[in-house]
Design a protein around this motif. Sequence first.
Motif, PDB file in Angstrom:
ATOM      1  N   ARG A 166       0.852  -1.180   0.000  1.00  0.00           N
ATOM      2  CA  ARG A 166       0.000   0.000   0.000  1.00  0.00           C
ATOM      3  C   ARG A 166       0.891   1.234   0.000  1.00  0.00           C
ATOM      4  N   HIS A 167       0.521   2.224  -0.799  1.00  0.00           N
ATOM      5  CA  HIS A 167       1.311   3.447  -0.895  1.00  0.00           C
ATOM      6  C   HIS A 167       0.713   4.544  -0.028  1.00  0.00           C
ATOM      7  N   THR A 168       1.548   5.473   0.385  1.00  0.00           N
ATOM      8  CA  THR A 168       1.089   6.582   1.206  1.00  0.00           C
ATOM      9  C   THR A 168       0.503   7.674   0.324  1.00  0.00           C
ATOM     10  N   LYS A 169      -0.106   8.666   0.935  1.00  0.00           N
ATOM     11  CA  LYS A 169      -0.680   9.792   0.205  1.00  0.00           C
ATOM     12  C   LYS A 169       0.313  10.942   0.070  1.00  0.00           C
ATOM     13  N   GLU A 170       1.447  10.850   0.747  1.00  0.00           N
ATOM     14  CA  GLU A 170       2.434  11.912   0.697  1.00  0.00           C
ATOM     15  C   GLU A 170       3.140  11.902  -0.658  1.00  0.00           C
ATOM     16  N   PRO A 171       3.661  13.076  -1.070  1.00  0.00           N
ATOM     17  CA  PRO A 171       4.463  13.098  -2.302  1.00  0.00           C
ATOM     18  C   PRO A 171       5.680  12.191  -2.149  1.00  0.00           C
ATOM     19  N   LEU A 172       6.099  11.582  -3.234  1.00  0.00           N
ATOM     20  CA  LEU A 172       7.245  10.686  -3.201  1.00  0.00           C
ATOM     21  C   LEU A 172       8.537  11.488  -3.182  1.00  0.00           C
ATOM     22  N   ALA A 173       9.551  10.950  -2.572  1.00  0.00           N
ATOM     23  CA  ALA A 173      10.833  11.644  -2.481  1.00  0.00           C
ATOM     24  C   ALA A 173      11.960  10.622  -2.437  1.00  0.00           C
ATOM     25  N   VAL A 174      13.141  11.086  -2.796  1.00  0.00           N
ATOM     26  CA  VAL A 174      14.342  10.261  -2.700  1.00  0.00           C
ATOM     27  C   VAL A 174      15.014  10.584  -1.381  1.00  0.00           C
ATOM     28  N   VAL A 175      15.452   9.570  -0.679  1.00  0.00           N
ATOM     29  CA  VAL A 175      16.114   9.753   0.608  1.00  0.00           C
ATOM     30  C   VAL A 175      17.479   9.075   0.535  1.00  0.00           C
ATOM     31  N   SER A 176      18.484   9.740   1.087  1.00  0.00           N
ATOM     32  CA  SER A 176      19.814   9.139   1.154  1.00  0.00           C
ATOM     33  C   SER A 176      20.403   9.390   2.537  1.00  0.00           C
ATOM     34  N   ARG A 177      21.455   8.692   2.849  1.00  0.00           N
ATOM     35  CA  ARG A 177      22.091   8.814   4.167  1.00  0.00           C
ATOM     36  C   ARG A 177      22.790  10.159   4.297  1.00  0.00           C
ATOM     37  N   SER A 178      22.711  10.755   5.447  1.00  0.00           N
ATOM     38  CA  SER A 178      23.338  12.060   5.677  1.00  0.00           C
ATOM     39  C   SER A 178      24.853  11.965   5.796  1.00  0.00           C
ATOM     40  N   ASP A 179      25.389  10.771   6.029  1.00  0.00           N
ATOM     41  CA  ASP A 179      26.838  10.641   6.183  1.00  0.00           C
ATOM     42  C   ASP A 179      27.557  10.347   4.861  1.00  0.00           C
ATOM     43  N   ASP A 180      26.820  10.331   3.755  1.00  0.00           N
ATOM     44  CA  ASP A 180      27.429  10.133   2.437  1.00  0.00           C
ATOM     45  C   ASP A 180      27.041  11.314   1.553  1.00  0.00           C
ATOM     46  N   VAL A 181      27.699  12.421   1.775  1.00  0.00           N
ATOM     47  CA  VAL A 181      27.360  13.674   1.109  1.00  0.00           C
ATOM     48  C   VAL A 181      27.548  13.574  -0.400  1.00  0.00           C
ATOM     49  N   GLN A 182      28.606  12.922  -0.853  1.00  0.00           N
ATOM     50  CA  GLN A 182      28.849  12.825  -2.288  1.00  0.00           C
ATOM     51  C   GLN A 182      27.733  12.036  -2.985  1.00  0.00           C
ATOM     52  N   PHE A 183      27.284  10.936  -2.386  1.00  0.00           N
ATOM     53  CA  PHE A 183      26.196  10.169  -2.983  1.00  0.00           C
ATOM     54  C   PHE A 183      24.901  10.977  -2.967  1.00  0.00           C
ATOM     55  N   SER A 184      24.648  11.702  -1.881  1.00  0.00           N
ATOM     56  CA  SER A 184      23.462  12.556  -1.811  1.00  0.00           C
ATOM     57  C   SER A 184      23.493  13.616  -2.903  1.00  0.00           C
ATOM     58  N   ASP A 185      24.657  14.218  -3.122  1.00  0.00           N
ATOM     59  CA  ASP A 185      24.806  15.201  -4.205  1.00  0.00           C
ATOM     60  C   ASP A 185      24.565  14.558  -5.561  1.00  0.00           C
ATOM     61  N   PHE A 186      25.092  13.360  -5.756  1.00  0.00           N
ATOM     62  CA  PHE A 186      24.895  12.648  -7.016  1.00  0.00           C
ATOM     63  C   PHE A 186      23.404  12.411  -7.272  1.00  0.00           C
ATOM     64  N   LEU A 187      22.683  11.949  -6.261  1.00  0.00           N
ATOM     65  CA  LEU A 187      21.233  11.745  -6.408  1.00  0.00           C
ATOM     66  C   LEU A 187      20.513  13.040  -6.743  1.00  0.00           C
ATOM     67  N   ARG A 188      20.878  14.115  -6.057  1.00  0.00           N
ATOM     68  CA  ARG A 188      20.253  15.408  -6.294  1.00  0.00           C
ATOM     69  C   ARG A 188      20.444  15.834  -7.752  1.00  0.00           C
ATOM     70  N   TRP A 189      21.668  15.716  -8.260  1.00  0.00           N
ATOM     71  CA  TRP A 189      21.939  16.096  -9.644  1.00  0.00           C
ATOM     72  C   TRP A 189      21.227  15.167 -10.621  1.00  0.00           C
ATOM     73  N   ALA A 190      21.096  13.894 -10.293  1.00  0.00           N
ATOM     74  CA  ALA A 190      20.365  12.972 -11.157  1.00  0.00           C
ATOM     75  C   ALA A 190      18.898  13.387 -11.266  1.00  0.00           C
ATOM     76  N   ILE A 191      18.313  13.804 -10.159  1.00  0.00           N
ATOM     77  CA  ILE A 191      16.922  14.260 -10.171  1.00  0.00           C
ATOM     78  C   ILE A 191      16.788  15.559 -10.958  1.00  0.00           C
ATOM     79  N   PHE A 192      17.720  16.499 -10.774  1.00  0.00           N
ATOM     80  CA  PHE A 192      17.712  17.727 -11.577  1.00  0.00           C
ATOM     81  C   PHE A 192      17.738  17.376 -13.064  1.00  0.00           C
ATOM     82  N   CYS A 193      18.543  16.406 -13.403  1.00  0.00           N
ATOM     83  CA  CYS A 193      18.692  15.958 -14.787  1.00  0.00           C
ATOM     84  C   CYS A 193      17.368  15.420 -15.334  1.00  0.00           C
TER      85      CYS A 193
END
Length: 107
Positions: free
Chosen positions: A1-28
């Motif tokens: 079952r899915h929630t009613k909230e908007p979907l989002a990507v979540v990453s670990r706060s201790d891996d800043v480079q991977f979080s940045d990579f995900l952010r840029w992938a979404i911008f793309c």
Amino acid sequence: RHTKEPLAVVSRSDDVQFSDFLRWAIFCLFYAAENNITQETFFRMPATVSLFGNSLSGMMQNLIKAIGNYDELFARNLEGVVERKGRNLLNLESGPQLYANVGIDTV
């Protein structure tokens, strides 16, 4: 079952480079959808972006070639499961999306 909230990507706060990579992938994904760049026309994406070093300089084109733009990704994975309205729509009518330009060379 899915929630009613908007979907989002979540990453670990201790891996800043991977979080940045995900952010840029979404911008793309957003940039490609807004500019009608699809899996078939991936070559229209900026060819070289030096955000994460030379080994990932073609990441924008490679991402769109592999999975398509935001619209294609949503249609393939979420259509029929999550309504395409509200925060799951691109903001094409009332102003620009709030994301960085994917053609920026930061090195």
